[in-house]
Design a protein around this motif. Sequence first.
Motif, PDB file in Angstrom:
ATOM      1  N   SER A   1       0.847  -1.199   0.000  1.00 12.92           N
ATOM      2  CA  SER A   1       0.000   0.000   0.000  1.00 12.92           C
ATOM      3  C   SER A   1       0.878   1.242   0.000  1.00 12.92           C
ATOM      4  O   SER A   1       2.014   1.212   0.477  1.00 12.92           O
ATOM      5  N   VAL A   2       0.342   2.313  -0.578  1.00  6.90           N
ATOM      6  CA  VAL A   2       1.083   3.573  -0.650  1.00  6.90           C
ATOM      7  C   VAL A   2       0.677   4.434   0.547  1.00  6.90           C
ATOM      8  O   VAL A   2      -0.502   4.751   0.724  1.00  6.90           O
TER       9      VAL A   2
ATOM     10  N   MET B   1       3.143   0.120 -10.712  1.00  2.20           N
ATOM     11  CA  MET B   1       2.082   0.864 -10.037  1.00  2.20           C
ATOM     12  C   MET B   1       2.624   2.254  -9.726  1.00  2.20           C
ATOM     13  O   MET B   1       3.782   2.405  -9.307  1.00  2.20           O
TER      14      MET B   1
ATOM     15  N   ASP C   1      -0.106   6.940  -7.168  1.00  2.00           N
ATOM     16  CA  ASP C   1      -1.572   7.079  -7.043  1.00  2.00           C
ATOM     17  C   ASP C   1      -2.276   5.726  -7.021  1.00  2.00           C
ATOM     18  O   ASP C   1      -3.506   5.675  -7.006  1.00  2.00           O
ATOM     19  N   GLY C   2      -1.492   4.647  -7.094  1.00  2.00           N
ATOM     20  CA  GLY C   2      -2.092   3.316  -7.094  1.00  2.00           C
ATOM     21  C   GLY C   2      -2.587   2.865  -8.452  1.00  2.00           C
ATOM     22  O   GLY C   2      -3.279   1.845  -8.561  1.00  2.00           O
ATOM     23  N   LYS C   3      -2.247   3.621  -9.510  1.00  2.00           N
ATOM     24  CA  LYS C   3      -2.691   3.245 -10.867  1.00  2.00           C
ATOM     25  C   LYS C   3      -1.705   2.268 -11.496  1.00  2.00           C
ATOM     26  O   LYS C   3      -0.500   2.348 -11.264  1.00  2.00           O
TER      27      LYS C   3
END
Length: 173
Positions: free
Chosen positions: A23-24, A116, A119-121
Amino acid sequence: MALRNILIHPDPRLKKVADPVVSVDDDLRRLADDMLETMYDAPGIGLAAPQVAVMTRMLVMDCEKDEGAAPRPMVLLNPSVVWTSEERSVYDEGCLSIPEQYAEVERPAEVEVQWMSLDGKTMREKFDGLWATCVQHEIDHLDGKLFIDYLKPLKRQMITRKMQKLKREMARS
Ligand code: NI
């Protein structure tokens, strides 16, 4: 932002496989900023998290070398090569963890990489030229692999001995 200390080969942390990002969070965003600042300060064109003693699959790079061109800082989380060209190219590689040592390494001339973003994209891009060399070199760091691992043992041992000497000198001063 803060400069981080870059590990110098030989160091067991540079030989380890790094862990995937799950996770970011703010710590990871701060690490990305610090790594970019450390890379530009060195100066270098790429830096992987294990080089600053963080065992996470993250790398930063900016291979925009043209005078006057805008910087293009990139942050890649969990990057993987999804396609390589059959055409190969040779580049005189160096590494911030192996200062002032350069050697020719042959790699695929073009690669497509998926990663990734912060922004999690999910991102996907094809790289060529210096960008292709750099992204492959940095992904290798996440798997505990250095560019000198592609060289003949004698040349690799010679560079490693020089680095051991450099580290002794750095420890004394
Ligand atoms: Ni390197």
